[in-house]
Each structure stands twice: as structure tokens, then as C-alpha cells.
Design a protein around this motif. Structure first.
Motif, PDB file in Angstrom:
ATOM      1  N   ILE A  26      52.177  54.089  76.777  1.00 34.53           N
ATOM      2  CA  ILE A  26      52.015  53.593  75.409  1.00 34.53           C
ATOM      3  C   ILE A  26      51.680  54.764  74.495  1.00 34.53           C
TER       4      ILE A  26
ATOM      5  N   ILE B 106      54.248  51.581  70.561  1.00 32.96           N
ATOM      6  CA  ILE B 106      53.243  50.508  70.601  1.00 32.96           C
ATOM      7  C   ILE B 106      53.662  49.319  69.732  1.00 32.96           C
TER       8      ILE B 106
ATOM      9  N   VAL C 108      56.030  47.099  71.700  1.00 32.12           N
ATOM     10  CA  VAL C 108      55.313  46.370  72.744  1.00 32.12           C
ATOM     11  C   VAL C 108      54.581  45.168  72.142  1.00 32.12           C
TER      12      VAL C 108
ATOM     13  N   VAL D 193      47.034  46.195  75.116  1.00 33.21           N
ATOM     14  CA  VAL D 193      47.666  47.424  75.591  1.00 33.21           C
ATOM     15  C   VAL D 193      46.582  48.378  76.065  1.00 33.21           C
TER      16      VAL D 193
END
Length: 88
Positions: free
Chosen positions: A42, A47, A50, A58
Motif C-alpha cells: 500500500i 491506496i 484499494v 489498510v
């Protein structure tokens, strides 16, 4: 896991996005209240994707601790994630 297990500072595996989408679909279809967490690779440049795909949590390490300015890196990650919440 969004990287091959075993080593730090690996690149994010692109197929992880599909895994997240499938988990989101399963969670909705089954009406189970679990959270989706992503760990590995990440960075500020991925990010948002995601989070947009449906990750609730995360885990970020190298993108912060390997940065020259960890606090700045953390702020950039937070801004990118916050900007992606609810955008998909």
C-alpha cells in the motif's frame, strides 16, 4: 495479502482489486458484517483504488517507515484514502 508473503517493500499485486470486489460482493450477498482489510504494497499511488474497491482497513508500513519524512508520507496516505471514501 496484496503481495507475495515473506518480504517487505514489495509491489502491490494488481489482482488484489478483483479479490476485494469479490469479497465486497460476497459480504453483501451473504449479509455478513465482516470488514475487509488489505495488507502489503500500500502506497500513496494505490491506496485510493484499494479504498474505492471496498477495503475497510489498510495496513501500511514501508510507505511510511521507509520514507524520508514519515509524517508527510502518513498525511499523504490519509488524504488519498479520505478522498477515495464513497467515490465508487
Amino acid at each position: 495479502m496484496s503481495v507475495e508473503p515473506g518480504f517487505a517493500q514489495q509491489d502491490f499485486l494488481p489482482e488484489t482489486a478483483d479479490r476485494i470486489r469479490r469479497l465486497v460482493g460476497f459480504r453483501q450477498a451473504s449479509q455478513l458484517p465482516f470488514r475487509i482489510g488489505v495488507d502489503g504494497g500500500i502506497k500513496a499511488d494505490n491506496i485510493a483504488q484499494v479504498v474505492q474497491e471496498g477495503a475497510d482497513d489498510v495496513a501500511v508500513a514501508s510507505a511510511i517507515f521507509a520514507a524520508q519524512d514519515p509524517l508527510k508520507a502518513l498525511k499523504e496516505l490519509k488524504e488519498a484514502a479520505d478522498g477515495a471514501v464513497g467515490t465508487k
